[in-house]
Design a protein around this motif. Structure first.
Motif, PDB file in Angstrom:
ATOM      1  N   ARG A   1       1.010  -0.910  -0.364  1.00 26.71           N
ATOM      2  CA  ARG A   1       0.273   0.022  -0.083  1.00 26.71           C
ATOM      3  C   ARG A   1       0.812   1.031   0.331  1.00 26.71           C
ATOM      4  O   ARG A   1       1.854   1.605   0.557  1.00 26.71           O
ATOM      5  CB  ARG A   1      -0.672  -0.087   0.874  1.00 26.71           C
ATOM      6  N   TRP A   2       0.247   1.927  -1.044  1.00 28.87           N
ATOM      7  CA  TRP A   2       0.986   3.765  -0.893  1.00 28.87           C
ATOM      8  C   TRP A   2       0.427   4.393   0.138  1.00 28.87           C
ATOM      9  O   TRP A   2      -0.719   4.365   0.085  1.00 28.87           O
ATOM     10  CB  TRP A   2       1.138   3.725  -1.762  1.00 28.87           C
ATOM     11  N   LEU A   3       1.686   4.949   0.928  1.00 28.37           N
ATOM     12  CA  LEU A   3       0.745   5.523   2.292  1.00 28.37           C
ATOM     13  C   LEU A   3       1.071   7.115   2.053  1.00 28.37           C
ATOM     14  O   LEU A   3       1.812   7.642   1.667  1.00 28.37           O
ATOM     15  CB  LEU A   3       1.811   5.295   4.044  1.00 28.37           C
ATOM     16  N   HIS A   4      -0.405   8.019   1.654  1.00 23.62           N
ATOM     17  CA  HIS A   4      -0.158   9.149   1.454  1.00 23.62           C
ATOM     18  C   HIS A   4       0.773  10.218   2.351  1.00 23.62           C
ATOM     19  O   HIS A   4       0.399  10.216   3.119  1.00 23.62           O
ATOM     20  CB  HIS A   4      -1.253  10.053   0.650  1.00 23.62           C
ATOM     21  N   SER A   5       1.296  11.927   1.714  1.00 21.58           N
ATOM     22  CA  SER A   5       1.876  12.293   2.994  1.00 21.58           C
ATOM     23  C   SER A   5       0.790  12.631   3.605  1.00 21.58           C
ATOM     24  O   SER A   5      -0.080  13.585   3.220  1.00 21.58           O
ATOM     25  CB  SER A   5       2.792  13.255   1.855  1.00 21.58           C
ATOM     26  N   ASP A   6       0.974  13.491   4.649  1.00 21.63           N
ATOM     27  CA  ASP A   6       0.831  14.287   5.415  1.00 21.63           C
ATOM     28  C   ASP A   6       0.212  15.149   6.213  1.00 21.63           C
ATOM     29  O   ASP A   6      -0.263  15.710   7.180  1.00 21.63           O
ATOM     30  CB  ASP A   6      -1.021  13.426   6.082  1.00 21.63           C
ATOM     31  N   ALA A   7       1.432  15.209   5.834  1.00 20.92           N
ATOM     32  CA  ALA A   7       2.696  16.181   7.680  1.00 20.92           C
ATOM     33  C   ALA A   7       2.701  15.813   9.035  1.00 20.92           C
ATOM     34  O   ALA A   7       2.733  16.784   9.272  1.00 20.92           O
ATOM     35  CB  ALA A   7       2.495  17.752   6.629  1.00 20.92           C
ATOM     36  N   CYS A   8       2.655  14.147   8.969  1.00 15.38           N
ATOM     37  CA  CYS A   8       2.005  13.983  10.555  1.00 15.38           C
ATOM     38  C   CYS A   8       2.760  12.581  10.883  1.00 15.38           C
ATOM     39  O   CYS A   8       3.585  12.020   9.619  1.00 15.38           O
ATOM     40  CB  CYS A   8       0.295  13.562  10.229  1.00 15.38           C
ATOM     41  N   SER A   9       2.734  12.305  12.234  1.00 13.01           N
ATOM     42  CA  SER A   9       3.502  11.336  11.895  1.00 13.01           C
ATOM     43  C   SER A   9       2.376  10.409  13.268  1.00 13.01           C
ATOM     44  O   SER A   9       1.777  10.292  13.128  1.00 13.01           O
ATOM     45  CB  SER A   9       4.484  11.761  12.889  1.00 13.01           C
ATOM     46  N   GLY A  10       3.481   9.460  13.351  1.00 15.78           N
ATOM     47  CA  GLY A  10       2.544   8.176  14.704  1.00 15.78           C
ATOM     48  C   GLY A  10       3.537   7.321  15.440  1.00 15.78           C
ATOM     49  O   GLY A  10       4.656   7.342  14.797  1.00 15.78           O
ATOM     50  N   ILE A  11       2.202   6.052  15.419  1.00 12.61           N
ATOM     51  CA  ILE A  11       3.853   5.416  16.151  1.00 12.61           C
ATOM     52  C   ILE A  11       2.742   3.574  16.034  1.00 12.61           C
ATOM     53  O   ILE A  11       1.383   3.822  16.031  1.00 12.61           O
ATOM     54  CB  ILE A  11       3.140   5.163  17.571  1.00 12.61           C
ATOM     55  N   LEU A  12       3.915   2.591  15.609  1.00 15.54           N
ATOM     56  CA  LEU A  12       3.452   1.577  15.128  1.00 15.54           C
ATOM     57  C   LEU A  12       3.950   0.054  15.503  1.00 15.54           C
ATOM     58  O   LEU A  12       4.973  -0.118  16.608  1.00 15.54           O
ATOM     59  CB  LEU A  12       3.947   1.687  13.239  1.00 15.54           C
ATOM     60  N   PHE A  13       3.040  -0.519  16.134  1.00 12.03           N
ATOM     61  CA  PHE A  13       3.354  -1.915  16.982  1.00 12.03           C
ATOM     62  C   PHE A  13       3.510  -2.561  15.967  1.00 12.03           C
ATOM     63  O   PHE A  13       1.939  -2.672  16.035  1.00 12.03           O
ATOM     64  CB  PHE A  13       2.167  -1.585  18.468  1.00 12.03           C
ATOM     65  N   ASN A  14       4.306  -3.580  16.173  1.00  9.37           N
ATOM     66  CA  ASN A  14       4.502  -4.621  14.986  1.00  9.37           C
ATOM     67  C   ASN A  14       4.444  -5.743  15.442  1.00  9.37           C
ATOM     68  O   ASN A  14       5.709  -6.205  16.926  1.00  9.37           O
ATOM     69  CB  ASN A  14       5.329  -4.823  14.416  1.00  9.37           C
ATOM     70  N   PHE A  15       3.461  -7.169  15.824  1.00 10.66           N
ATOM     71  CA  PHE A  15       3.630  -7.644  16.508  1.00 10.66           C
ATOM     72  C   PHE A  15       3.662  -8.867  15.580  1.00 10.66           C
ATOM     73  O   PHE A  15       3.673 -10.399  16.147  1.00 10.66           O
ATOM     74  CB  PHE A  15       2.276  -8.138  16.990  1.00 10.66           C
ATOM     75  N   GLY A  16       3.584  -9.148  14.096  1.00  9.20           N
ATOM     76  CA  GLY A  16       4.017 -10.283  13.439  1.00  9.20           C
ATOM     77  C   GLY A  16       5.405 -10.107  12.858  1.00  9.20           C
ATOM     78  O   GLY A  16       6.380  -9.878  13.171  1.00  9.20           O
ATOM     79  N   ARG A  17       5.730 -10.363  11.500  1.00 13.91           N
ATOM     80  CA  ARG A  17       6.549 -10.843  10.995  1.00 13.91           C
ATOM     81  C   ARG A  17       6.989  -9.519  10.097  1.00 13.91           C
ATOM     82  O   ARG A  17       6.626  -8.616  10.033  1.00 13.91           O
ATOM     83  CB  ARG A  17       6.324 -11.539   9.607  1.00 13.91           C
ATOM     84  N   ASP A  18       8.343  -9.610   9.689  1.00 15.03           N
ATOM     85  CA  ASP A  18       8.550  -8.179   9.644  1.00 15.03           C
ATOM     86  C   ASP A  18       7.545  -7.377   8.147  1.00 15.03           C
ATOM     87  O   ASP A  18       7.122  -8.316   7.217  1.00 15.03           O
ATOM     88  CB  ASP A  18      10.472  -8.418   8.921  1.00 15.03           C
ATOM     89  N   ILE A  19       8.047  -6.578   8.100  1.00 10.26           N
ATOM     90  CA  ILE A  19       7.080  -5.807   7.553  1.00 10.26           C
ATOM     91  C   ILE A  19       8.404  -5.022   6.327  1.00 10.26           C
ATOM     92  O   ILE A  19       9.575  -5.103   7.266  1.00 10.26           O
ATOM     93  CB  ILE A  19       6.512  -4.550   7.655  1.00 10.26           C
TER      94      ILE A  19
END
Length: 270
Positions: free
Chosen positions: A41-59
């Motif tokens: 998926r392409w994540l469009h630019s929005d001038a924002c940030s965030g936090i991602l929690f990954n519980f599975g395989r490598d992304i």
């Protein structure tokens, strides 16, 4: 041999009340372990940030691999390609502009895996294990929501002048007009944007312009591109195409074709 097609499950919650001014959305996503393909998926630019929690395989983000754990995301200045393999499980929060610096106390130039170095990072790591221990999209979103309620209350408050600038700036406004609308000089406003968002007001405006154009194409992919460029403050269609290539990593024509294709698939499936 029977082919198992990719199954991508995504849930989004947009908070109301206190969190609505700080957080765009809380989300949870998974890819079936029985899927035969990665999800891209392409994540469009929005001038924002965030936090991602990954519980599975490598992304993968822009072809860089990240293993399970807490991933602190940079302010989005350009579209990013995310690749999720079968078995992926992720939860995340997307802040409004400048809020990530308010919450995290720093800005990142690239996706950064959390290191437990202080009380706040320990709290984030504890949240990761709490989220990992519960099952289901909504249970994880609720746990993240409760954590954010506590954190937002103690985070740094954005300067009133920055809030006004963010609320005032639009795709067609000149920087001079913006300076006349906020109680700071143009240079002071630029310093605030750099400190809290790692970009200039002018670059933020470029992102807003591309965002608005993408939204217009999403709902009306047949619109004349030359007219669209003038409607959103581009000097001409060629200028709009250059901005799209840099910020959205596509062109208006390519995006229009993609939207039409999706609409046709939805119509055929209805």
């Amino acid at each position: 041999m029977h082919r198992v097609f990719s199954t991508f499950d995504f849930k989004m919650f947009q908070p109301k009340g206190l969190l609505s001014t700080q957080v765009q959305g809380l989300w949870s996503a998974s890819v079936s372990s029985q899927s035969s393909d990665d999800i891209k998926r392409w994540l469009h630019s929005d001038a924002c940030s965030g936090i991602l929690f990954n519980f599975g395989r490598d992304i993968n983000l822009n072809e860089s691999a990240f293993s399970s754990g807490v991933l602190l995301l940079p302010v989005s200045k350009q579209a990013q390609l995310i690749t999720l393999p079968p078995g992926s499980q992720l939860v995340g929060v997307r802040f409004h502009p400048a809020i990530s610096f308010s919450v995290l106390g720093t800005l990142y130039d690239q996706p950064t895996t959390l290191k437990v170095e202080d009380e706040f990072s320990f709290s984030l790591n504890s949240l990761y294990w709490q989220l990992a221990s519960v099952q289901g999209h909504y249970a994880r979103i609720i746990a993240l929501y409760r954590w954010l309620h506590k954190i937002i209350a103690s985070s740094n408050v954005l300067p009133c002048s920055l809030i006004k600038a963010l609320n005032t700036l639009n795709p067609n406004m000149t920087m001079r007009t913006l300076s006349e609308s906020v109680p700071l000089s143009q240079r002071q406003t630029e310093r605030q944007f750099q400190r809290w968002m790692n970009m200039t007001p002018k670059y933020y405006q470029r992102i807003l312009r591309v965002q608005s154009t993408l939204n217009s194409l999403k709902y009306n992919p047949a619109i004349d591109l030359a007219d669209l460029a003038l409607n959103y403050g581009f000097t001409d269609q060629a200028h709009m195409t250059r901005e799209f290539k840099q910020i959205a990593k596509t062109t208006p024509r390519q995006y229009s074709k993609l939207v039409r294709c999706h609409k046709k698939v939805e119509k055929d499936e209805a």
